[in-house]
Motif scaffolding. Structure first.
Motif, PDB file in Angstrom:
ATOM      1  N   LYS A 114     -12.846   5.889  -5.406  1.00 52.38           N
ATOM      2  CA  LYS A 114     -11.884   6.899  -5.757  1.00 52.38           C
ATOM      3  C   LYS A 114     -11.027   6.295  -6.908  1.00 52.38           C
ATOM      4  CE  LYS A 114      -8.561  10.449  -4.726  1.00 52.38           C
ATOM      5  NZ  LYS A 114      -7.553  10.833  -4.234  1.00 52.38           N
TER       6      LYS A 114
ATOM      7  N   THR B 250      -7.022   1.973  -6.494  1.00 49.12           N
ATOM      8  CA  THR B 250      -7.379   2.540  -5.195  1.00 49.12           C
ATOM      9  C   THR B 250      -8.830   1.842  -4.676  1.00 49.12           C
ATOM     10  OG1 THR B 250      -8.723   3.890  -6.378  1.00 49.12           O
ATOM     11  CG2 THR B 250      -6.481   4.879  -5.950  1.00 49.12           C
TER      12      THR B 250
ATOM     13  N   LYS C 245       0.097  11.478  -2.538  1.00 50.30           N
ATOM     14  CA  LYS C 245      -0.546  13.041  -2.400  1.00 50.30           C
ATOM     15  C   LYS C 245      -1.968  12.715  -2.853  1.00 50.30           C
ATOM     16  CE  LYS C 245       3.387  15.814  -3.264  1.00 50.30           C
ATOM     17  NZ  LYS C 245       4.133  16.770  -4.315  1.00 50.30           N
ATOM     18  N   ASP C 246      -2.491  11.752  -3.877  1.00 53.56           N
ATOM     19  CA  ASP C 246      -3.942  11.554  -4.168  1.00 53.56           C
ATOM     20  C   ASP C 246      -4.752  10.557  -3.490  1.00 53.56           C
ATOM     21  OD1 ASP C 246      -2.529   9.644  -5.508  1.00 53.56           O
ATOM     22  OD2 ASP C 246      -4.020   9.421  -7.117  1.00 53.56           O
ATOM     23  N   GLY C 247      -4.093  10.006  -2.565  1.00 54.37           N
ATOM     24  CA  GLY C 247      -4.578   8.897  -1.800  1.00 54.37           C
ATOM     25  C   GLY C 247      -3.873   7.701  -1.587  1.00 54.37           C
ATOM     26  N   VAL C 248      -4.414   6.627  -1.168  1.00 56.49           N
ATOM     27  CA  VAL C 248      -3.812   5.588  -0.825  1.00 56.49           C
ATOM     28  C   VAL C 248      -4.050   4.456  -2.216  1.00 56.49           C
ATOM     29  CG1 VAL C 248      -3.587   3.390   0.526  1.00 56.49           C
ATOM     30  CG2 VAL C 248      -4.142   5.724   1.912  1.00 56.49           C
ATOM     31  N   HIS C 249      -3.035   3.929  -2.516  1.00 54.76           N
ATOM     32  CA  HIS C 249      -3.098   3.102  -3.840  1.00 54.76           C
ATOM     33  C   HIS C 249      -2.573   1.741  -3.240  1.00 54.76           C
ATOM     34  CE1 HIS C 249      -2.261   6.272  -6.995  1.00 54.76           C
ATOM     35  NE2 HIS C 249      -2.630   6.733  -5.858  1.00 54.76           N
TER      36      HIS C 249
ATOM     37  N   ASP D 176       0.645  -1.197   0.054  1.00 50.15           N
ATOM     38  CA  ASP D 176      -0.052   0.026   0.073  1.00 50.15           C
ATOM     39  C   ASP D 176       0.892   1.273   0.131  1.00 50.15           C
ATOM     40  OD1 ASP D 176      -2.327  -1.446   0.192  1.00 50.15           O
ATOM     41  OD2 ASP D 176      -2.208  -1.630   2.274  1.00 50.15           O
TER      42      ASP D 176
ATOM     43  N   THR E 285       0.992   5.295  -0.092  1.00 52.01           N
ATOM     44  CA  THR E 285       0.303   6.801   0.132  1.00 52.01           C
ATOM     45  C   THR E 285       0.902   7.763  -0.637  1.00 52.01           C
ATOM     46  OG1 THR E 285      -0.396   6.227   2.514  1.00 52.01           O
ATOM     47  CG2 THR E 285      -0.763   8.347   1.878  1.00 52.01           C
TER      48      THR E 285
END
Length: 159
Positions: A132, A128, A102-106, A98, A100
Motif C-alpha cells: 500500500k 507504509t 485513517k489510511d492505514g499504518v505508517h 508506527d 495508525t
C-alpha cells in the motif's frame, strides 16, 4: 531662495530622497520578513519525505515533535488514531514510530539536525508496510503540527 529637489547632486542627496530611500528599504525588509517558512514534500516509491528549515533551536524542535508523538492530541493531529513502537535516539535527535492513520499504518521517522544554534532542519519520512502506498498525511501532518505548536507560519510546496 527656494532649493530645488533636483539640484546638482540629484534627488538622493536631498532629505526627501533619503526619506524615500529609507521607506523603500524598510518596505522591502518587511516583505522579506513576511515570507513564511516553506515545507517541501517529495513523493517516494511507497511514502513521502517532508523537510523544512526552521529558525528554532534543534533541541526545542525535537522536544516539540517528541511531545506531539508521545502525547498526540486530536487538535494537533486530527487524522492520527494511534502511535506505537516509539524508539527515541536523543543523541541524534531522531524518533521512529508506527502511526495508525485513517489510511492505514505508517512507519515514520522524524529527524532534527542543528544547522546552527538557532536554525534546524526537520525531516519526516512516512512509509507504509506492504504494497500500500502512503498518502502524505503522517509525515506532512507531524511537521505541520510542530510548526503550528511552535508558532511558525509556513507554506507547503510539493517537489
Amino acid at each position: 531662495m527656494k532649493k530645488n529637489f533636483m539640484h546638482k547632486n540629484g534627488i538622493a542627496s536631498s532629505w526627501l530622497g533619503r526619506l524615500i530611500f529609507f521607506l523603500m528599504t524598510i518596505s522591502f525588509l518587511g516583505c522579506v520578513a513576511a515570507i513564511p517558512v516553506v515545507i517541501y514534500y517529495e513523493e517516494e516509491h511507497k511514502g513521502f519525505v517532508v523537510t523544512v528549515q526552521l529558525d528554532k533551536n534543534a533541541d526545542k524542535v525535537y522536544q516539540t515533535a517528541l511531545e506531539l508523538i508521545e502525547n498526540p492530541s486530536k487538535e494537533a493531529l486530527p487524522d492520527l488514531i494511534e502511535v506505537t513502537n516509539i524508539k527515541k535516539d536523543e543523541k541524534n535527535l531522531s524518533v521512529t514510530f508506527d502511526a495508525t492513520f485513517k489510511d492505514g499504518v505508517h512507519h515514520d521517522k522524524v529527524n532534527v539536525t542543528a544547522i546552527n544554534a538557532n536554525r534546524a532542519q526537520f525531516i519526516a519520512v512516512a512509509d507504509t508496510p506492504g504494497d500500500k502506498k502512503a498518502d502524505e498525511s503522517s509525515a506532512l501532518t507531524i511537521i505541520r503540527a510542530v510548526c503550528n505548536k511552535m508558532g511558525v507560519k509556513y507554506k507547503v510546496v510539493k517537489g
